[in-house]
Motif scaffolding. Sequence first.
Motif, PDB file in Angstrom:
ATOM      1  N   THR B 545       0.828  -1.198   0.000  1.00 12.67           N
ATOM      2  CA  THR B 545       0.000   0.000   0.000  1.00 12.67           C
ATOM      3  C   THR B 545       0.874   1.264   0.000  1.00 12.67           C
ATOM      4  O   THR B 545       0.564   2.243  -0.684  1.00 12.67           O
ATOM      5  CB  THR B 545      -0.937  -0.007   1.226  1.00 12.67           C
ATOM      6  N   LEU B 546       1.978   1.217   0.757  1.00 14.02           N
ATOM      7  CA  LEU B 546       2.893   2.369   0.796  1.00 14.02           C
ATOM      8  C   LEU B 546       3.379   2.704  -0.601  1.00 14.02           C
ATOM      9  O   LEU B 546       3.511   3.870  -0.974  1.00 14.02           O
ATOM     10  CB  LEU B 546       4.086   2.052   1.707  1.00 14.02           C
ATOM     11  N   ASN B 547       3.598   1.659  -1.376  1.00 13.22           N
ATOM     12  CA  ASN B 547       4.040   1.848  -2.750  1.00 13.22           C
ATOM     13  C   ASN B 547       3.059   2.743  -3.511  1.00 13.22           C
ATOM     14  O   ASN B 547       3.439   3.673  -4.208  1.00 13.22           O
ATOM     15  CB  ASN B 547       4.148   0.474  -3.409  1.00 13.22           C
ATOM     16  N   ARG B 548       1.770   2.438  -3.345  1.00 15.70           N
ATOM     17  CA  ARG B 548       0.749   3.224  -4.033  1.00 15.70           C
ATOM     18  C   ARG B 548       0.669   4.649  -3.474  1.00 15.70           C
ATOM     19  O   ARG B 548       0.493   5.609  -4.221  1.00 15.70           O
ATOM     20  CB  ARG B 548      -0.622   2.570  -3.873  1.00 15.70           C
ATOM     21  N   LEU B 549       0.793   4.739  -2.147  1.00 16.26           N
ATOM     22  CA  LEU B 549       0.694   6.065  -1.525  1.00 16.26           C
ATOM     23  C   LEU B 549       1.818   6.974  -2.019  1.00 16.26           C
ATOM     24  O   LEU B 549       1.598   8.138  -2.338  1.00 16.26           O
ATOM     25  CB  LEU B 549       0.777   5.940   0.006  1.00 16.26           C
ATOM     26  N   CYS B 550       3.023   6.396  -2.099  1.00 14.87           N
ATOM     27  CA  CYS B 550       4.183   7.195  -2.484  1.00 14.87           C
ATOM     28  C   CYS B 550       3.987   7.846  -3.836  1.00 14.87           C
ATOM     29  O   CYS B 550       4.432   8.972  -4.070  1.00 14.87           O
ATOM     30  CB  CYS B 550       5.440   6.331  -2.505  1.00 14.87           C
ATOM     31  N   GLN B 551       3.320   7.101  -4.723  1.00 13.33           N
ATOM     32  CA  GLN B 551       3.117   7.653  -6.060  1.00 13.33           C
ATOM     33  C   GLN B 551       2.189   8.850  -6.053  1.00 13.33           C
ATOM     34  O   GLN B 551       2.116   9.602  -7.010  1.00 13.33           O
ATOM     35  CB  GLN B 551       2.563   6.566  -6.982  1.00 13.33           C
ATOM     36  N   LYS B 552       1.453   9.022  -4.971  1.00 10.96           N
ATOM     37  CA  LYS B 552       0.455  10.083  -4.919  1.00 10.96           C
ATOM     38  C   LYS B 552       0.936  11.264  -4.057  1.00 10.96           C
ATOM     39  O   LYS B 552       0.256  12.240  -3.906  1.00 10.96           O
ATOM     40  CB  LYS B 552      -0.835   9.454  -4.346  1.00 10.96           C
ATOM     41  N   ALA B 580       8.795  -4.737   0.600  1.00 11.86           N
ATOM     42  CA  ALA B 580       9.434  -3.518   1.089  1.00 11.86           C
ATOM     43  C   ALA B 580      10.478  -3.046   0.080  1.00 11.86           C
ATOM     44  O   ALA B 580      10.600  -1.852  -0.202  1.00 11.86           O
ATOM     45  CB  ALA B 580      10.074  -3.774   2.454  1.00 11.86           C
ATOM     46  N   GLU B 581      11.189  -4.009  -0.485  1.00  9.88           N
ATOM     47  CA  GLU B 581      12.218  -3.661  -1.449  1.00  9.88           C
ATOM     48  C   GLU B 581      11.605  -3.042  -2.705  1.00  9.88           C
ATOM     49  O   GLU B 581      12.105  -2.049  -3.238  1.00  9.88           O
ATOM     50  CB  GLU B 581      13.017  -4.916  -1.803  1.00  9.88           C
ATOM     51  N   GLU B 582      10.516  -3.642  -3.140  1.00  9.97           N
ATOM     52  CA  GLU B 582       9.830  -3.088  -4.312  1.00  9.97           C
ATOM     53  C   GLU B 582       9.438  -1.637  -4.085  1.00  9.97           C
ATOM     54  O   GLU B 582       9.605  -0.783  -4.954  1.00  9.97           O
ATOM     55  CB  GLU B 582       8.565  -3.909  -4.604  1.00  9.97           C
ATOM     56  N   THR B 583       8.872  -1.387  -2.896  1.00 10.13           N
ATOM     57  CA  THR B 583       8.431  -0.035  -2.585  1.00 10.13           C
ATOM     58  C   THR B 583       9.625   0.917  -2.493  1.00 10.13           C
ATOM     59  O   THR B 583       9.588   2.048  -2.977  1.00 10.13           O
ATOM     60  CB  THR B 583       7.650  -0.029  -1.254  1.00 10.13           C
ATOM     61  N   MET B 584      10.696   0.397  -1.891  1.00  5.50           N
ATOM     62  CA  MET B 584      11.903   1.204  -1.768  1.00  5.50           C
ATOM     63  C   MET B 584      12.389   1.633  -3.148  1.00  5.50           C
ATOM     64  O   MET B 584      12.780   2.791  -3.345  1.00  5.50           O
ATOM     65  CB  MET B 584      12.983   0.386  -1.042  1.00  5.50           C
ATOM     66  N   ASN B 585      12.348   0.712  -4.090  1.00  4.04           N
ATOM     67  CA  ASN B 585      12.774   1.048  -5.456  1.00  4.04           C
ATOM     68  C   ASN B 585      11.928   2.169  -6.041  1.00  4.04           C
ATOM     69  O   ASN B 585      12.438   3.059  -6.713  1.00  4.04           O
ATOM     70  CB  ASN B 585      12.669  -0.190  -6.358  1.00  4.04           C
ATOM     71  N   VAL B 587      10.383   4.477  -4.368  1.00  3.09           N
ATOM     72  CA  VAL B 587      10.735   5.711  -3.674  1.00  3.09           C
ATOM     73  C   VAL B 587      12.011   6.305  -4.268  1.00  3.09           C
ATOM     74  O   VAL B 587      12.085   7.490  -4.565  1.00  3.09           O
ATOM     75  CB  VAL B 587      10.913   5.439  -2.165  1.00  3.09           C
ATOM     76  N   LYS B 588      12.995   5.428  -4.483  1.00  2.00           N
ATOM     77  CA  LYS B 588      14.276   5.917  -5.010  1.00  2.00           C
ATOM     78  C   LYS B 588      14.111   6.464  -6.414  1.00  2.00           C
ATOM     79  O   LYS B 588      14.677   7.498  -6.763  1.00  2.00           O
ATOM     80  CB  LYS B 588      15.304   4.781  -4.999  1.00  2.00           C
TER      81      LYS B 588
END
Lengths: 453, 592
Positions: B545-552, B580-585, B587-588
């Motif tokens: 979910t964090l992954n999606r949030l970050c994009q917004k 977590a790694e996917e999301t980290m990518n 973010v980076k």
Amino acid sequence: MAMAGLRTGEIPWCFSQVKGTIEDEVTDADIISTVEFNHDGEFLATGDKGGRVVIFQRDSTKGKASVSSPPMFRCDYNVYSTFQSHEPEFDYLKSLEIEEKINQISWVKHSGSSLFLLTTNDKTIKLWKISERCRRYNNLNTITDEGQVKDQSSITQLKIPQKCVEEITVEALPRRIFSNAHTYHINSISVNSDGATYLSADDLRINVWHLENTDQSFNIVDIKPANMEELTEVITASVFHPINCNEFIYSSSKGTIRLCDMREKALCDQHSKSFEEPEDPANKSFFSEIIASISDIKFSHSGRYILSRDYLTVKVWDVNMESKPVEVYPVHDFLRSRLCALYENDSIFDRFECGWNGDDSKVITGTYNNFFRIFDRSLKEDYCYEASRDMTTLGLTLRHKRVTPTGRKRKDEVNVDSLDFSRKILHAAWHPRDNILAIAATNNLYLFHEQQP
Amino acid sequence: MANKEGDNSLYPIAVLIDELRNDDVQLRLNSIRKLSTIALALGEERTRSELLPFLTDTLDDDDEVLWALAEQLGDKDFVVFVGGPSYSYTLLPPLESLATVEETVVRDKAVESLRAVSQQITKAHMEEHFVPMIRRLANGEWFTSRTSACGLFSVAYPSCSDATKQELIQIYRNLTSDDTPMVRRAAAGKLGEFAKALEPENLKQHLILMFHNLANDEQDSVRLLAVEACSFIANLLEKEDVEQFVIPTLTSAAKDKSWRVRYMVADKFTELQKAVGPELTKTNLVHAFASLLKDPEAEVRAASSNRLKEFCTSLGEEYRSEAILTQLMPCIKQLACDANQHVKSALASVIMGLSPIMGKDNTIEHLLPLFLIQLKDECPEVRLNIISSLESVNKVIGISQLSQSLLPAIVELAEDNKWRVRLAIIEYMPLLAEQLGVTVFEEKLNELCMQWLVDSVYAIREAATVNLRHLVEKFGSDWARVAILPKVLGMAQNPSYLHRMTTLFSVNLLVEVCSSEVVQVSMLPVVLRLAQDPVANVRFNAAKTLNRLCQKMDGSVVKEVIPCLDTLLKDDDVDVRYFAEETMNTVKAQES
């Protein structure tokens, strides 16, 4: 003279063949459970308790007429194809074993060089295609006719394979499997005259299927009461009218035959006609209900009459008269006084079948001691014969058999007390055109034909 | 040895040819599908003289192989390999044989291919080869070949001489009175397309006769197919002729003894209506339709009910209201209280559609009482069908007239024991919300939507989250913050991890329709907290979910997520680390 014992108008029957083992020991799986000629009588199918189906083909070698001689009467049937139709199964949801026994076979009318037939056990109906197929080809490119692989470099020209005519095999393929539509045991299947649909009946329901569609069937009769404790009768047999595609009949354990018209309603719970004879109070006993149960029904070829078999009689009903049968033939009336013993050894629940001859003038049904009876409707005569290995001399006419109530035993007479109840003829079929009989006696199939002059 | 290399190139084709007769059906199928390759290698001459006769001779194969063969031979490009259109007739023999096999799908494919080949056949060859083939098929011993013949007349007829045309008509007539019902059925089925090919005088003189015979066939399975031909034929005739030749057959079919024939009439009624035109509809069909609506057989009533709206819509405007009110309305009233639930639900699915045709006053007077009856029907399908078509009524009379009955019906369906019923009503929620407006919705239905989020069936919880998204799309981000987010985010504290996951699933969908302010202020803290959940399943879903949030979110806020992700990257659970790694990518990637 062999013909001496013949009565006027009687067909001189003589033995043609017996199929199956001649040993006395009977394997349960070998017991024949159904016998059926196809529409033109060129083929004959039997099913057994082991789930196997055997197809016999009428001898074709003698049939060719030449200028000098008329065609010989062909009475021999040879094995054409044998296949395993059903296997034993286990229903894990209901913890029920499903026997492989073939309950019925119904031929689908010819529509080409292959044969099609439906077979059923208690739960699953299958459509089989039996066809001839060439399995070997010569003149191949990469393999020599002797089966050696050719060297690649030797291929300088493309060749077209050729059929190897001697290597024709008969194959049986299951074309379609119709399953999961019956909660109770299937007792009948019958192909409709429209050539596209068939019905299947179990104890409480009748469904209609399209031959090309396995994933749906339509329920046309449902006699299951809301509360199973109120159950008073079950469906015992069902068959389509031979000509009118909208009519079918079914029989019940109460001795009633109902005719339904599918044009009237989608669900045929209300019958159009009901054939039933009022019970004679004088004959009422503990066994009346059991012996009234109809074990088989058949439409005559013309569609005008219905033949029904109950424990003691065969009856002919006119489709236009519902109140009582037009003819009643006692099959083994001498057993009426022995019902108690027959109840104790379960024989009273035997399901005898019956059949018409080609022009609907005679009917056939079986009884105990490997005896079977033919009733001539116009002469009002009945004849009793025995299917026995002692009679297997070719060309000998069958002798009449008699069951006597008591007293001394003459030749061809059997005392009622010495009848063998384990040897019984439940399935008997008459060729649709010619005088040929197929009689299933336990694990043997007997074929008889009319003696030719 | 210049030949040597050429010989090797033959090898693959040689294998392909041999595999036409391999024991393995898959290899045979494979070879048949490359028939054009084989034909090309053999050349036109040998294809005609050897390959095609070989194929014609070996039709004892499995149905799927035969089907593929029929398809290949009918391919419009295959004709090149036999030498072009002037040799296209050489394709007929194998297809003719395929048109006689027992299996229907193979026969149908063969007929389809024959029709395709007929397009490429020269005019001379049509009479020399194609018509004789029709003759043979039509006189075939087995019904299978005769049924196949029926489908070929319409393509052959137009390019034949008059004498041949007369012969074809005669052959077709024989087929319509064939002994076997299967052939008569095929003839009835193809009658419409044959009619199209005929000249008007032949149509009237010959085809109408055949049509009448089939429509009066002794087997109902044949008669019902003649009903289908009705609309084809009516389309080809002038109005007077339709009245004389088609209408009597049609009206008698609507009263046929067999329910299956009447069912067919009911099912095809709107097509028939179009074909006969508005005037004859007025004089003949309205009455017939009313009688089908009152049919004793439920299947017929259901089929005609299904056509009700379309039938009424296509009625001529000048008599429409009157016809509906005087002739159809009494039947409709009975249908609303039918004993059979399929009939009622068929009616419920179309009855609302009558409202625009009938106008406001008539809807209120005649239809509204029926809507109310059906909204209280015992069968959930009936109620669902009414609710699903609220829109059309809303436009005419407004929903307020209905809402008193509507809301209890919705609430009852929402709490139905069967989860499929609950699922169906959820799907109508966005629509209902729109019709009812935000105030009514918040008052009555919002609570239901929240209730579904904690349903015991996953499919319902899932549908409920999708529903929330649709609602927010309609009512906006601010509404979401006030009306639904507190409840959704509150579930993050639920002792059951399944409910905590529902929070995450809802956020996943809502993030796309909420403003970034709402995302950052309301959602992010909750998701970050769930990232420390004791249950691994919740933690890795939080990572997703964090992954999606970050994009917004804005870059500055995204940084706040990094410490949390660092913790997750050291998690014991492999799945958590992975996501977590996917999301980290992500973010980076966003930073750079």
